[in-house]
Scaffold this active site. Structure first.
Site, PDB file in Angstrom:
ATOM      1  N   TRP A   1     126.478  74.408  16.730  1.00 25.98           N
ATOM      2  CA  TRP A   1     126.388  73.172  17.505  1.00 25.98           C
ATOM      3  C   TRP A   1     125.674  72.085  16.696  1.00 25.98           C
ATOM      4  CZ3 TRP A   1     124.489  75.902  22.587  1.00 25.98           C
ATOM      5  CH2 TRP A   1     125.573  76.557  23.168  1.00 25.98           C
TER       6      TRP A   1
ATOM      7  N   TYR B   1     109.262  69.276  29.388  1.00 25.80           N
ATOM      8  CA  TYR B   1     108.513  70.310  28.670  1.00 25.80           C
ATOM      9  C   TYR B   1     107.453  69.682  27.768  1.00 25.80           C
ATOM     10  CZ  TYR B   1     107.680  74.294  25.522  1.00 25.80           C
ATOM     11  OH  TYR B   1     107.089  75.296  24.788  1.00 25.80           O
TER      12      TYR B   1
ATOM     13  N   ASN C   1     108.880  75.033  14.295  1.00 25.14           N
ATOM     14  CA  ASN C   1     109.910  75.908  14.885  1.00 25.14           C
ATOM     15  C   ASN C   1     109.686  77.376  14.553  1.00 25.14           C
ATOM     16  OD1 ASN C   1     111.084  73.145  14.878  1.00 25.14           O
ATOM     17  ND2 ASN C   1     112.826  74.221  15.766  1.00 25.14           N
TER      18      ASN C   1
ATOM     19  N   GLY D   1     103.606  86.495  21.389  1.00 23.21           N
ATOM     20  CA  GLY D   1     102.759  87.547  21.940  1.00 23.21           C
ATOM     21  C   GLY D   1     102.998  88.896  21.283  1.00 23.21           C
TER      22      GLY D   1
END
Length: 676
Positions: free
Chosen positions: A563, A498, A527, A374
Site C-alpha cells: 500500500w 491516538y 517505528n 511487553g
C-alpha cells in the site's frame, strides 16, 4: 430513523435544550435571556442543569441526566474553573476533572442522539508564543501559557473530540471561544476567581473597610472583556444558526482591548471607591496579551451590538445578586474530589521510603505485557539478565485487567502494589484503522492513561515510564524533530485521536510533577517492529503488515501488493533494542521531559527499503506491486536521537536486516499463534 436524523430533516418538533453548568456566570445569563428577553421560541423547552442535579464527573450520573431529560440540543458550560493562582497550584486537577466532565457530556450526547452540542472554550487555549491577533485556526499551534496548562489542554481537547465525532459519526458538535467573560452570578472568590470578579470583590471590601485596594500584577496585561448577557445572546445564535464543527471566537473587537488598569479604574468608578489603589507587582500578570480576532463572528453578524464596557461593569457592580456570590463554584463535587485525592496522597504507601532507599528492590508492573514491547521486555528481563537480584516483574495483559475501567485498574494496583510502572497498554492500530476510528483511539487511550497514572499516584509508585509514539509530533514541522517540539502544532489528521491521547500523557506527567513533585516520564520510540507484533494486514503497522503479506504472497504464489508509493521515510527500531533502552530509562533517566528512543537520522529508510529487506528475508521471488491509490500517511517524521546519544553514546542497535530476518523467522515459525 433515529431522532437525530429526524431532527436534521425537520421531522421533529422544537428544540429541547439542556444547559450544563447552568448555575454559573454564563448559564444564568442564558437563562435570563431565554426567560426574560424573549430568547425562548414557541414550543421549545429549556432545562438548566446544575451540579446539584448531576455530578458530571460521573459517567453514570451524566448518563442518568440525559436519560431523564432526553435533550435534542446541549449547551455545555460545566467546568472546574478558577483564576490564575488556583490554576497555577492545581494544574493536574484542572486537567483531569475537566477532561472527564467533557468526555461524559459529549459521549452521552452522542449516545442519546443529540443533534447539536455547543461547548464553551476559553482564549487561554491559544499558544503562549504566537502572533496577534489570534484566530480560530491557531488553537493547536503551540503550548498554552504554563500558568494554566491543565485547564487549557482540557478545553483544547473538546475541539479534538468534536472533530473526531464528526469524522467517525458525522456529528456536528462545535465550540465557542469567548474572551474574558464577566457579569452577575460570577465566582467572586478573591483567591480563585477570574480577574474582574476578583477586582469587584476586592474593591467592594476596600470601600466597606476603608482600606487601600490591592490589585495583583502590574495592571499592564491586556484583555478583551465580554459581558455575560452579550455572550448569552451569541450562544443562542450559535445554537440555532452556526453549522460549522470548527470553533468560533465570540468577542468584542481588537479595538476594544483594555488593560487591567483600565478595568480596575472602571470598577473603582462604578463602586465609588475613593481610596488608594496599589499594584502588587510581586504577583504574576499571567499572559501579557491574548488579542483575539472576531472577524469570523463579524462575517456572520456584522451588526451585533455589544454592551459598552463601563455600562456592563456598572450593571455587574450594582447587581443585587452580588453578595451571595462571594463563594460561588461551578462544581462543589469537583472540589470534594480534589480533597479526596490530597488525602490519598498523604497515605502513599512507598514513595518516600523507596526514594530514601529504605525499601528493597523494585517491584515493576508492566502494562500491555503481552504486546510487542511487553514481550520484548520480558525476554530481556528473564533471558538476557535484565532482572536484578530481588526484583519482581509483573507482566499485566488485557486478559487480566481492562485498563479502560478505573475499578479494574485500581484492583490491579491493589493486588500487585508496584513501586515502578512501565506503561505500554494502549488501543493501537495501523494507518487505516486510525483513519476510521479517531474517536475510539482518543477516548479509550485517554481513559487507559488516566487510570494508570492516577492509580500510580494513589498507590505511591515512585516512577512511571509511559510509551508514546513519533506520531505525537506536528504534521507541519521542521526536521529532525526533537523532544522540545511535541506540542508545536497539530499532528497528522490521519491519526490525530491516538496522537493527542499520547501527547496528553506528557501533560499529565508535567501536572503530576507541578502539583505533587512526582517524576513520571515517557519515551518516544520511532517505528517499532519485532516478534509478538500485531500482524493484522488491515489494521497493523507497516512492518508487521508487510511481513504478513509477503509470507502469504510467497505461500500462495501471488504478487506482493504494497500500500502506498513506498517513498515514505521511517526510522525503525527493533523491539529488543527498545526493551533494553526501557530498562535504562526506568533505572537511570531522571527527567520528567520525554526522551526519543531511536536509531540515528542516518539510518532512516524508505518503506521500499523495508519491503526489500522483508522480501529478502523470506526469499520471495514474485512481483512487487505498489498500490498508489492508498495513502502513504506522513511522508517523513525524521527524529533526532541526540538526547539519547548524550546519555548513551555507545549503545549498539541491532542492524536492520538482521532484525528483520529474526522477526520474519519468528513469524513463520509461529504463524498459527501470531496475532493477526
Amino acid at each position: 430513523m433515529t431522532r437525530d436524523r429526524e431532527q436534521m430533516n425537520g421531522l421533529v418538533g422544537p428544540m429541547r435544550v439542556l444547559v450544563t453548568g447552568s448555575s454559573g456566570l454564563v448559564g444564568r445569563a442564558i437563562e435570563r435571556v431565554v426567560k426574560e428577553e424573549g430568547g425562548e421560541r414557541g414550543g421549545e423547552e429549556w432545562i438548566f442543569l446544575s451540579s446539584k442535579d448531576a455530578n458530571l464527573m460521573s459517567a453514570e450520573e451524566t448518563r442518568a441526566a440525559f436519560e431523564r431529560h432526553r435533550p435534542t440540543h446541549v449547551i455545555h458550560l460545566a467546568a472546574m474553573v478558577g483564576g490564575l493562582f488556583r490554576n497555577m497550584r492545581q494544574n493536574l486537577d484542572f486537567w483531569r476533572n475537566n477532561v472527564f466532565i467533557n468526555d461524559n457530556v459529549l459521549q452521552a450526547a452522542h449516545e442519546f442522539g443529540v443533534v447539536k452540542v455547543v461547548s464553551c472554550l476559553s482564549t487561554c487555549i491559544f499558544p503562549d508564543k504566537t502572533t496577534y491577533p489570534i484566530d480560530e485556526t491557531m488553537i493547536h499551534n503551540g503550548p498554552p501559557h504554563e500558568s494554566n496548562f491543565g485547564y487549557a489542554y482540557a478545553k483544547r481537547m473538546i475541539d479534538v473530540q468534536n472533530r473526531a465525532y464528526f469524522q467517525q459519526y458525522g456529528r456536528r458538535y462545535t465550540a465557542v471561544i469567548p474572551t474574558n467573560v464577566f457579569g452577575p452570578h460570577d465566582n467572586y472568590n478573591i483567591e480563585d476567581g477570574h480577574v474582574l470578579p476578583g477586582l469587584i470583590h476586592k474593591t467592594y471590601l476596600a470601600k466597606k473597610e476603608g482600606k487601600p485596594l490591592q490589585v495583583w500584577g502590574s495592571g499592564r496585561a491586556l484583555r478583551q472583556f465580554i459581558y455575560s448577557l452579550d455572550l448569552a445572546r451569541l450562544f443562542l445564535w450559535v445554537l440555532r444558526e452556526y453549522n460549522e464543527v470548527e470553533p468560533i471566537i465570540l468577542s468584542v473587537g481588537e479595538e476594544d482591548e483594555l488593560s487591567i488598569k483600565f478595568a480596575a479604574d472602571s470598577v473603582v468608578e462604578a463602586l465609588g471607591f475613593e481610596g488608594d489603589v496599589i499594584y502588587d507587582t510581586s504577583k504574576s500578570d499571567g499572559q501579557i496579551k491574548k488579542t483575539a480576532s472576531n472577524v469570523k463572528l463579524r462575517k456572520y453578524l456584522p451588526d451585533f451590538k455589544f454592551t459598552p464596557f463601563r455600562a456592563a461593569i456598572k450593571e455587574t457592580c450594582d447587581c443585587t445578586f452580588f453578595p451571595p456570590n462571594f463563594e460561588v463554584k461551578y462544581y462543589p463535587d469537583v472540589s470534594s474530589f480534589t480533597r479526596q485525592t490530597s488525602q490519598r496522597e498523604q497515605q502513599r504507601p512507598h514513595t518516600g521510603e523507596q526514594m530514601d532507599g529504605s525499601v528493597g528492590p523494585m517491584r515493576v508492573l508492566v502494562t500491555g505485557g503481552s504486546g510487542l514491547v511487553g514481550r520484548a521486555i520480558e525476554r530481556v528481563v528473564k533471558q538476557e539478565g535484565g532482572e536484578k537480584a530481588g526484583e519482581t516483574w509483573i507482566f499485566l495483559s488485557s486478559k487480566e485487567t481492562n485498563l479502560v475501567s478505573a475499578e479494574e485498574t485500581r484492583a490491579a494496583f491493589e493486588r500487585h502494589r508496584p513501586t515502578h510502572v512501565i506503561h505500554l497498554a494502549a488501543m493501537v492500530g495501523g494507518l487505516y484503522r486510525n483513519m476510521r476510528q479517531n474517536l475510539d483511539f482518543w477516548r479509550n487511550n485517554v481513559h487507559i492513561n488516566d487510570n494508570v497514572l492516577n492509580m500510580s499516584q494513589e498507590f505511591g509508585v515512585v516512577k512511571v515510564v509511559s510509551c508514546l509514539s513519533t506520531c505525537v509530533f506536528p504534521d507541519k514541522t521542521t526536521y529532525p524533530i526533537d523532544e522540545t517540539m511535541m506540542h508545536n502544532g497539530a499532528p497528522h489528521e490521519s491519526n490525530n485521536g491516538y496522537a493527542y491521547a499520547k501527547r496528553m500523557i506528557d501533560i499529565h506527567n508535567r501536572a503530576l510533577f507541578q502539583q505533587y513533585g512526582l517524576k513520571y516520564t515517557s519515551v518516544i520510540p520511532t517505528n517499532m517492529f519485532g516478534p509478538h507484533d500485531n500482524y493484522n494486514i488491515e489494521d497493523g503497522h507497516v512492518m508487521p503488515g508487510l511481513i504478513h503479506k509477503t509470507y502469504l504472497a510467497k505461500k500462495e504464489g501471488k504478487p506482493l501488493q504494497v500500500w502506498g508509493s513506498g517513498r515514505a521515510l521511517r526510522q525503525f527500531i527493533y523491539s529488543l533494542d527498545l526493551a533494553r533502552l526501557f530498562l535504562w530509562v526506568l533505572r537511570e533517566y531522571n527527567e520528567v521531559e520525554p526522551i526519543i528512543l531511536s536509531v540515528g537520522e542516518e539510518d532512516e529508510l524508505t518503506v521500499k527499503d523495508a519491503v526489500d529487506a522483508v522480501v529478502e528475508a523470506f526469499g520471495f521471488k514474485g512481483e512487487v506491486i505498489y498500490d498508489t491509490s492508498k495513502s502513504d500517511g506522513q511522508i517523513k517524521k525524521t527524529a533526532s536521537n541526540a538526547k539519547l546519544r548524550k546519555y548513551l553514546p555507545d549503545f549498539k542497535f541491532t542492524p536492520f536486516k538482521k532484525a528483520v530476518k529474526e522477526t520474519c523467522d519468528w513469524f513463520a515459525a509461529n504463524y498459527d499463534s501470531a496475532r493477526k
